[in-house]
Enzyme design. Structure first.
Site, PDB file in Angstrom:
ATOM      1  N   ARG A   1      16.320   4.503   4.668  1.00  0.00           N
ATOM      2  CA  ARG A   1      15.412   3.648   3.899  1.00  0.00           C
ATOM      3  C   ARG A   1      14.928   4.379   2.642  1.00  0.00           C
ATOM      4  O   ARG A   1      14.723   3.763   1.606  1.00  0.00           O
ATOM      5  CB  ARG A   1      14.221   3.254   4.782  1.00  0.00           C
ATOM      6  CG  ARG A   1      13.420   2.129   4.194  1.00  0.00           C
ATOM      7  CD  ARG A   1      12.543   1.449   5.218  1.00  0.00           C
ATOM      8  NE  ARG A   1      11.245   2.070   5.316  1.00  0.00           N
ATOM      9  CZ  ARG A   1      10.263   1.615   6.079  1.00  0.00           C
ATOM     10  NH1 ARG A   1      10.438   0.566   6.830  1.00  0.00           N
ATOM     11  NH2 ARG A   1       9.110   2.209   6.120  1.00  0.00           N
TER      12      ARG A   1
ATOM     13  N   ARG B   1       3.042   8.863   8.417  1.00  0.00           N
ATOM     14  CA  ARG B   1       2.944   7.491   8.930  1.00  0.00           C
ATOM     15  C   ARG B   1       3.331   7.427  10.424  1.00  0.00           C
ATOM     16  O   ARG B   1       2.741   6.700  11.198  1.00  0.00           O
ATOM     17  CB  ARG B   1       3.818   6.552   8.091  1.00  0.00           C
ATOM     18  CG  ARG B   1       3.100   6.099   6.799  1.00  0.00           C
ATOM     19  CD  ARG B   1       4.024   5.598   5.706  1.00  0.00           C
ATOM     20  NE  ARG B   1       5.059   4.700   6.094  1.00  0.00           N
ATOM     21  CZ  ARG B   1       4.910   3.392   6.362  1.00  0.00           C
ATOM     22  NH1 ARG B   1       3.738   2.845   6.243  1.00  0.00           N
ATOM     23  NH2 ARG B   1       5.929   2.651   6.695  1.00  0.00           N
TER      24      ARG B   1
ATOM     25  N   ARG C   1      10.106   2.383  -1.955  1.00  0.00           N
ATOM     26  CA  ARG C   1       8.707   2.247  -1.566  1.00  0.00           C
ATOM     27  C   ARG C   1       7.979   3.547  -1.834  1.00  0.00           C
ATOM     28  O   ARG C   1       8.430   4.623  -1.470  1.00  0.00           O
ATOM     29  CB  ARG C   1       8.623   1.901  -0.070  1.00  0.00           C
ATOM     30  CG  ARG C   1       8.663   0.417   0.185  1.00  0.00           C
ATOM     31  CD  ARG C   1       8.649   0.101   1.650  1.00  0.00           C
ATOM     32  NE  ARG C   1       7.481   0.623   2.345  1.00  0.00           N
ATOM     33  CZ  ARG C   1       7.107   0.215   3.555  1.00  0.00           C
ATOM     34  NH1 ARG C   1       7.803  -0.721   4.160  1.00  0.00           N
ATOM     35  NH2 ARG C   1       6.058   0.724   4.156  1.00  0.00           N
TER      36      ARG C   1
ATOM     37  N   ARG D   1      -3.210  -2.670  14.258  1.00  0.00           N
ATOM     38  CA  ARG D   1      -2.625  -1.332  14.196  1.00  0.00           C
ATOM     39  C   ARG D   1      -3.481  -0.305  14.916  1.00  0.00           C
ATOM     40  O   ARG D   1      -3.137   0.862  14.948  1.00  0.00           O
ATOM     41  CB  ARG D   1      -2.524  -0.945  12.726  1.00  0.00           C
ATOM     42  CG  ARG D   1      -1.131  -0.599  12.262  1.00  0.00           C
ATOM     43  CD  ARG D   1      -1.208  -0.390  10.778  1.00  0.00           C
ATOM     44  NE  ARG D   1      -0.076   0.280  10.238  1.00  0.00           N
ATOM     45  CZ  ARG D   1       0.906  -0.338   9.605  1.00  0.00           C
ATOM     46  NH1 ARG D   1       0.901  -1.646   9.494  1.00  0.00           N
ATOM     47  NH2 ARG D   1       1.880   0.369   9.072  1.00  0.00           N
TER      48      ARG D   1
ATOM     49  N   LYS E   1      11.275  -3.811  12.566  1.00  0.00           N
ATOM     50  CA  LYS E   1      10.552  -5.004  13.036  1.00  0.00           C
ATOM     51  C   LYS E   1      10.332  -6.023  11.934  1.00  0.00           C
ATOM     52  O   LYS E   1      10.280  -7.225  12.201  1.00  0.00           O
ATOM     53  CB  LYS E   1       9.241  -4.641  13.730  1.00  0.00           C
ATOM     54  CG  LYS E   1       8.187  -3.998  12.861  1.00  0.00           C
ATOM     55  CD  LYS E   1       7.019  -3.559  13.735  1.00  0.00           C
ATOM     56  CE  LYS E   1       5.843  -3.052  12.913  1.00  0.00           C
ATOM     57  NZ  LYS E   1       6.177  -2.115  11.810  1.00  0.00           N
TER      58      LYS E   1
HETATM   59  P1  AMP Z   1       3.637  -1.390   6.637  1.00  0.00           P
HETATM   60  O1  AMP Z   1       4.421  -2.069   5.576  1.00  0.00           O
HETATM   61  O2  AMP Z   1       3.223  -2.297   7.762  1.00  0.00           O
HETATM   62  O3  AMP Z   1       4.282  -0.138   7.144  1.00  0.00           O
HETATM   63  O4  AMP Z   1       2.242  -0.953   5.962  1.00  0.00           O
HETATM   64  C1  AMP Z   1       2.208  -0.107   4.818  1.00  0.00           C
HETATM   65  C2  AMP Z   1       0.828   0.511   4.686  1.00  0.00           C
HETATM   66  O5  AMP Z   1      -0.158  -0.513   4.518  1.00  0.00           O
HETATM   67  C3  AMP Z   1       0.328   1.332   5.878  1.00  0.00           C
HETATM   68  O6  AMP Z   1       0.825   2.655   5.872  1.00  0.00           O
HETATM   69  C4  AMP Z   1      -1.179   1.288   5.652  1.00  0.00           C
HETATM   70  O7  AMP Z   1      -1.564   2.141   4.590  1.00  0.00           O
HETATM   71  C5  AMP Z   1      -1.382  -0.137   5.161  1.00  0.00           C
HETATM   72  N1  AMP Z   1      -1.614  -1.082   6.267  1.00  0.00           N
HETATM   73  C6  AMP Z   1      -0.823  -2.142   6.613  1.00  0.00           C
HETATM   74  N2  AMP Z   1      -1.335  -2.796   7.654  1.00  0.00           N
HETATM   75  C7  AMP Z   1      -2.471  -2.151   8.002  1.00  0.00           C
HETATM   76  C8  AMP Z   1      -3.440  -2.328   9.026  1.00  0.00           C
HETATM   77  N3  AMP Z   1      -3.331  -3.319   9.921  1.00  0.00           N
HETATM   78  N4  AMP Z   1      -4.490  -1.461   9.069  1.00  0.00           N
HETATM   79  C9  AMP Z   1      -4.615  -0.481   8.174  1.00  0.00           C
HETATM   80  N5  AMP Z   1      -3.732  -0.233   7.196  1.00  0.00           N
HETATM   81  C10 AMP Z   1      -2.660  -1.052   7.107  1.00  0.00           C
END
Ligand code: AMP
Length: 200
Positions: free
Chosen positions: A137, A154, A143, A98, A23
């Site tokens: 990935r 996750r 990462r 989220r 996404k």
């Molecule tokens: P992402 O890149 O969107 O997969 O986010 C990486 C990490 O950032 C997640 O695993 C969470 O630890 C944190 N994170 C990102 N967005 C949120 C959110 N809306 N609420 C809580 N944690 C978040």
């Protein structure tokens, strides 16, 4: 690749989907075509971690373990970001909301400004394909939260906390589902088709 529409469009979108569904890539493409910002809380939080800020130090262990950072914190970040000038005519939210409390906060934030979401896009992918993309990935990106057990965590957190948002937005008549099992271009084509009539 076909473009959605050039410039001077407005659209307020939320992109939903499990980690690894692609996404972020789709959000980048749409942001460029529609000239609206791609707002990724994950990217913003990782930037805080890299910069070594106090906030970054606070959230680093949570990001590294695949757990969510506290709602109040991401809500503050999003609230500040949404009042930026470049988000005035539209935005793509990727990674926020989220969970249900975040979705409710977003509704309140937007309502206070007299604006509404145009659509919520759910990127849909079978589990096998998802696991194979996550594995790719792990090899191509560096990462900190992309090792096997953290990716599994996750996914689990996504299912528990984020999947209920599909019903929430479906009930509001906002949910559009886009199959995410093709190439980047094919998925973007499906996204463009799904968004017809939603870009104003
Ligand atoms: P992402 O890149 O969107 O997969 O986010 C990486 C990490 O950032 C997640 O695993 C969470 O630890 C944190 N994170 C990102 N967005 C949120 C959110 N809306 N609420 C809580 N944690 C978040």
């Amino acid at each position: 690749m076909r473009q959605v529409q050039r410039k001077a469009v407005s659209g307020r979108f939320v992109f939903l989907g499990p980690p690894g569904v692609g996404k972020g890539t789709q959000a980048e493409l749409l942001a460029k075509d529609a000239d609206i910002p791609h707002i990724s809380t994950g990217v913003m939080l990782r930037e805080e971690v890299s910069s070594g800020s106090a906030l970054g130090k606070q959230v680093a262990p949570l990001l590294a373990s695949g757990e969510f950072v506290p709602d109040s914190l991401v809500q503050r970040i999003i609230e500040q970001r949404l009042i930026s000038n470049d988000a005035r005519n539209g935005f793509i939210l990727d990674g926020f909301p989220r969970n249900l409390p975040q979705a409710e906060t977003l509704s309140v934030l937007l309502k206070l400004r007299g604006i509404f979401l145009d659509a919520v896009i759910s990127f849909d992918l079978g589990k096998d394909e998802l696991l194979s993309r996550l594995s790719a990935r792990r090899e191509s990106e560096n990462r900190a939260d992309d090792n096997l057990s953290i990716q599994a965590r996750r996914l689990e957190v996504y299912q528990e906390q984020t999947e209920p948002l599909l019903d929430y937005y479906r009930d509001l008549g906002l949910l559009l589902t886009v199959p995410a099992d093709g190439s980047v271009e094919e998925v973007y084509q499906c996204l463009s088709d799904a968004l017809k009539g939603r870009l104003s």
